[in-house]
Design a protein around this motif. Structure first.
Motif, short mmCIF file in Angstrom:
data_model
loop_
_atom_site.label_atom_id
_atom_site.label_comp_id
_atom_site.label_asym_id
_atom_site.label_seq_id
_atom_site.Cartn_x
_atom_site.Cartn_y
_atom_site.Cartn_z
N ASP A 10 0.84 -1.20 0.00
CA ASP A 10 0.00 0.00 0.00
C ASP A 10 0.88 1.25 0.00
OD1 ASP A 10 -2.85 1.12 0.50
OD2 ASP A 10 -1.63 2.11 2.02
N GLN A 41 0.45 4.06 1.40
CA GLN A 41 0.52 4.75 2.69
C GLN A 41 0.96 3.83 3.81
OE1 GLN A 41 -3.48 6.46 2.98
NE2 GLN A 41 -2.62 8.51 2.69
N GLN A 42 0.38 2.63 3.88
CA GLN A 42 0.61 1.72 5.00
C GLN A 42 1.74 0.72 4.75
OE1 GLN A 42 -3.01 0.01 6.64
NE2 GLN A 42 -4.24 1.62 5.68
N TYR A 100 -0.49 -3.28 5.84
CA TYR A 100 -1.92 -3.40 5.50
C TYR A 100 -2.32 -4.85 5.22
CZ TYR A 100 -1.73 -4.64 0.55
OH TYR A 100 -1.57 -5.31 -0.63
N TRP A 123 -3.01 -4.60 13.66
CA TRP A 123 -3.02 -3.59 12.60
C TRP A 123 -2.99 -2.19 13.19
CZ3 TRP A 123 -7.52 -3.08 8.51
CH2 TRP A 123 -7.10 -2.26 7.47
N MET A 160 -0.45 1.58 12.89
CA MET A 160 -1.21 2.64 12.22
C MET A 160 -1.61 3.76 13.18
SD MET A 160 -1.28 1.77 9.07
CE MET A 160 0.34 1.04 9.34
N GLN A 190 -10.80 3.20 9.59
CA GLN A 190 -11.01 3.69 8.23
C GLN A 190 -12.35 3.23 7.69
OE1 GLN A 190 -7.59 1.49 6.46
NE2 GLN A 190 -9.06 0.77 4.95
#
Length: 223
Positions: free
Chosen positions: A22, A24-25, A29, A89, A93, A160
Motif C-alpha cells: 500500500d 501509505q501503509q 496493511y 493492525w 497505524m 477507516q
C-alpha cells in the motif's frame, strides 16, 4: 472444508506475495486479508444466528435451534480473530493496541454477545430450555450488527471507512481486491462445513434414542 482450505491458501498467497504494498501503509496493511473477512463473517454469522433463533422460537423448529446454537462458537472465533488482528493492525497505524473506537467497541460487544449465547445455552441442564433462553439473547443482540457495520459512518472514528462496495465501485485496487474476496469466499465455505459437522453431531446427540439415529450409527459402523 477442503475447498475452504484451498481457497484460503490461494488468497493468502495472493495477498501476502502477489499484491503490491500500500502506498501509505506499506506491507502492514496485508493483515486485512485475514482481518476484514473475519470481521464480515462475525456479522454474517450473528445475523444467521439471530434469524435461526427467531425461527426456532416462533415455529419451534429444532433444526433452526441447532443451527443457532452451533453457529455461536464459530462466530465467537471469527470475532476474536477480528479483534486480535485489528489490534495488530492498529499498533503501527494508530500507535496503540486498543482504543475505545466505535467500531472496535461494538465488535467487542459482539464477542460478548456470542459468549453470552454460548454461556446461556450451557447453563441449563435441559438443552432445549437453554437454547430458548440463548435464542432470546441472540435476537435482542442482533441490533448490534448494524451498529458494527455503520459505526464508521455514524460516528467520528479512527477506523477507516469501507473501501469495498457491493453495489458500487470499490476504491481498492483489483490486485488487492481479488485475494480479499477469495478469502471471504473461503471463510464462507469454512463456516458452512464447520456448521454442518457441529449441527450433525448436536442433532444426533439430541435425538440419540430414536431409530433413525441408531440406523445411522449402524451404517457408519458397517463401513
Amino acid at each position: 472444508m477442503t475447498l475452504a482450505l484451498l481457497l484460503g491458501a490461494i488468497a493468502l498467497y495472493g495477498g501476502l506475495v502477489l499484491a503490491p504494498a500500500d502506498y501509505q501503509q506499506g506491507d502492514a496493511y496485508r493483515i486485512i486479508f485475514i482481518h476484514v473477512p473475519s470481521a464480515w463473517m462475525s456479522m454474517f454469522i450473528y445475523a444467521v444466528m439471530g434469524v435461526a433463533s427467531f425461527i426456532a422460537l416462533v415455529w419451534r423448529i429444532k433444526l433452526a435451534e441447532v443451527v443457532a446454537m452451533e453457529s455461536a462458537p464459530i462466530g465467537a472465533a471469527f470475532t476474536f480473530i477480528t479483534l486480535v488482528t485489528g489490534s495488530l493492525w492498529g499498533k503501527p497505524m494508530w500507535g496503540t493496541w486498543w482504543t475505545w473506537d466505535a467500531r472496535l467497541t461494538s465488535e467487542l460487544v459482539l464477542l460478548f454477545l456470542f459468549l453470552g449465547v454460548i454461556g446461556l445455552y450451557r447453563a441449563f441442564e435441559d438443552r432445549r430450555q437453554g437454547a430458548r433462553a440463548a435464542a432470546f439473547l441472540a435476537i435482542i443482540g442482533i441490533i448490534n450488527v448494524p451498529i458494527v457495520h455503520f459505526s464508521v459512518n455514524w460516528w467520528n472514528t479512527l477506523h477507516q471507512g469501507s473501501t469495498v462496495n457491493v453495489f458500487g465501485k470499490s476504491t481498492m485496487s483489483w490486485d488487492m481486491l481479488w485475494p480479499l474476496l477469495t478469502m471471504t469466499l473461503a471463510t464462507k465455505f469454512y463456516y458452512a462445513a464447520s456448521l454442518f459437522r457441529r449441527a450433525r453431531t448436536d442433532l444426533l446427540s439430541l435425538e440419540g434414542g430414536k431409530d433413525w439415529v441408531r440406523q445411522i450409527a449402524q451404517d457408519e459402523d458397517a463401513r
